[in-house]
Design a protein around this motif. Structure first.
Motif, PDB file in Angstrom:
ATOM      1  N   LEU A 137       7.726  -5.125  15.682  1.00  0.00           N
ATOM      2  CA  LEU A 137       8.513  -5.182  14.450  1.00  0.00           C
ATOM      3  C   LEU A 137       9.126  -3.814  14.184  1.00  0.00           C
ATOM      4  N   ILE A 138      10.445  -3.717  14.314  1.00  0.00           N
ATOM      5  CA  ILE A 138      11.153  -2.455  14.140  1.00  0.00           C
ATOM      6  C   ILE A 138      11.579  -2.317  12.685  1.00  0.00           C
ATOM      7  N   PRO A 167      -4.838  -8.273   1.348  1.00  0.00           N
ATOM      8  CA  PRO A 167      -4.425  -6.872   1.463  1.00  0.00           C
ATOM      9  C   PRO A 167      -5.004  -6.135   2.652  1.00  0.00           C
ATOM     10  N   ASP A 168      -6.162  -6.576   3.185  1.00  0.00           N
ATOM     11  CA  ASP A 168      -6.778  -5.851   4.286  1.00  0.00           C
ATOM     12  C   ASP A 168      -6.330  -6.344   5.664  1.00  0.00           C
ATOM     13  N   LEU A 169      -5.343  -7.222   5.712  1.00  0.00           N
ATOM     14  CA  LEU A 169      -4.820  -7.701   6.991  1.00  0.00           C
ATOM     15  C   LEU A 169      -4.144  -6.541   7.723  1.00  0.00           C
ATOM     16  N   GLU A 170      -4.577  -6.261   8.953  1.00  0.00           N
ATOM     17  CA  GLU A 170      -3.983  -5.186   9.734  1.00  0.00           C
ATOM     18  C   GLU A 170      -2.602  -5.602  10.246  1.00  0.00           C
ATOM     19  N   VAL A 171      -1.640  -4.676  10.185  1.00  0.00           N
ATOM     20  CA  VAL A 171      -0.284  -4.929  10.671  1.00  0.00           C
ATOM     21  C   VAL A 171       0.157  -3.772  11.568  1.00  0.00           C
ATOM     22  N   GLN A 172       1.195  -4.023  12.365  1.00  0.00           N
ATOM     23  CA  GLN A 172       1.769  -3.027  13.271  1.00  0.00           C
ATOM     24  C   GLN A 172       3.281  -2.988  13.068  1.00  0.00           C
TER      25      GLN A 172
END
Length: 312
Positions: A137-138, A167-172
């Motif tokens: 995801l840019i 809210p604690d879901l990790e994203v990149q």
């Protein structure tokens, strides 16, 4: 170096151009000219990917291909006199993604039709001699798809804000400027191979990302309620896919990190996106609004969903 950039006037390509100029390279941009011709002092060659005739008979030390989607087009540009070819692909080249986690050795599409299989076919033209970067995801200034800018604008507008999932879901995410630097590093060092171009797993969380966008009254709505309300993932509500797509934010990047892919702090990216919006940046995307940008969630729709969630 003499660098050919295929694309280069909209989002990622624009940042590649800026970084290449900062490094002192001599640039040729090959674009249709529909969205500008690049900065002053850069050679612009107008043309369509289907016909690279205007580029034949010349040579470049490297090419960075930010606009290749069709194998025939990539095959034609790859056949030009180019020292090292760097191709921007997508994690959609993995048939398992986003349903399952992937890494840089995961299998790519071997058949099928559509965006992902076509990207995989393009990759096979470039590999093993060139470099392939499968972008995640840019984000960043000049984002024509308007994902993170939508959140920055919405949160800074104030009031209760629908926040998806937990809210604690990790994203990149990857800043386009960091990705541009990596593409040029691969070109300069003539590095070959396939890399996942995004931040490491666990870079940030959804809560931290939205908090970076500004102070807001976040109202977290779980996936099941959003799906029951037929909220369109990724498009109507940017950056959100239900957690049943377990691989969305589990993209292995070990090889890219070892090759030098850097990532700036999320807050810096958000602040720069906000500054771009405040300086009228969105107006440069006027011709993208109707034709290309997916419809985002309206105020009325958000109000309806917040009301629905509060009654549960």
């Amino acid at each position: 170096m003499r660098v050919l950039i295929l694309g280069g006037t909209i989002f990622l390509g624009r940042h590649v151009v800026d970084e290449a100029l900062r490094r002192g390279h001599e640039l040729t941009l090959f674009t249709r000219g529909k969205h500008g011709t690049g900065p002053m002092g850069v050679e612009h060659v107008a043309g369509d990917r289907a016909d690279v005739t205007p580029l034949r008979g010349r040579s470049w030390d490297a090419a960075i291909d930010t606009s290749g989607y069709e194998p025939g087009h990539v095959n034609a540009s790859y056949a030009l006199d180019i020292g090292h070819y760097v191709f921007v692909s997508s994690c959609n080249a993995y048939p398992d993604w986003p349903e399952k986690p992937v890494n840089e050795d995961s299998a790519t599409w071997q058949d099928g039709e559509g965006y992902g299989p076509d990207k995989a076919r393009c990759e096979r033209i470039v590999l093993p001699n060139g470099a392939v970067v499968r972008a995640g995801l840019i984000v960043g200034p000049h984002d024509n798809v308007f994902r993170l800018p939508w959140w920055v604008r919405r949160i800074r507008a104030g009031g209760p804000v629908l926040a998806p999932g937990r809210p604690d879901l990790e994203v990149q995410i990857i800043d386009a400027r960091d990705l541009a630097e990596f593409l040029l590093d691969l070109a300069e060092r003539r590095v070959a191979g396939a890399f996942n171009g995004t931040a490491p797993i666990g870079q940030t969380t959804m809560g931290e990302l939205l908090a970076a966008c500004g102070d807001a009254q976040l109202r977290w709505i779980p996936d099941d309620l959003l799906e029951e309300a037929n909220v369109e993932p990724w498009t109507e509500l940017p950056l959100w896919l239900p957690e049943r797509f377990a691989g969305t934010w589990r993209i292995g990047t070990e090889r890219a990190q070892a090759a030098g892919l850097n990532r700036r702090p999320v807050q810096e990216t958000v602040d720069d996106v906000a500054a771009w919006l405040e300086n009228g940046g969105e107006t440069e995307l006027d011709d993208w609004r109707v034709e290309y940008r997916p419809p985002r969630m309206s105020v009325e729709r958000e109000t309806e969903l917040l009301r629905l969630a509060s009654s549960e």
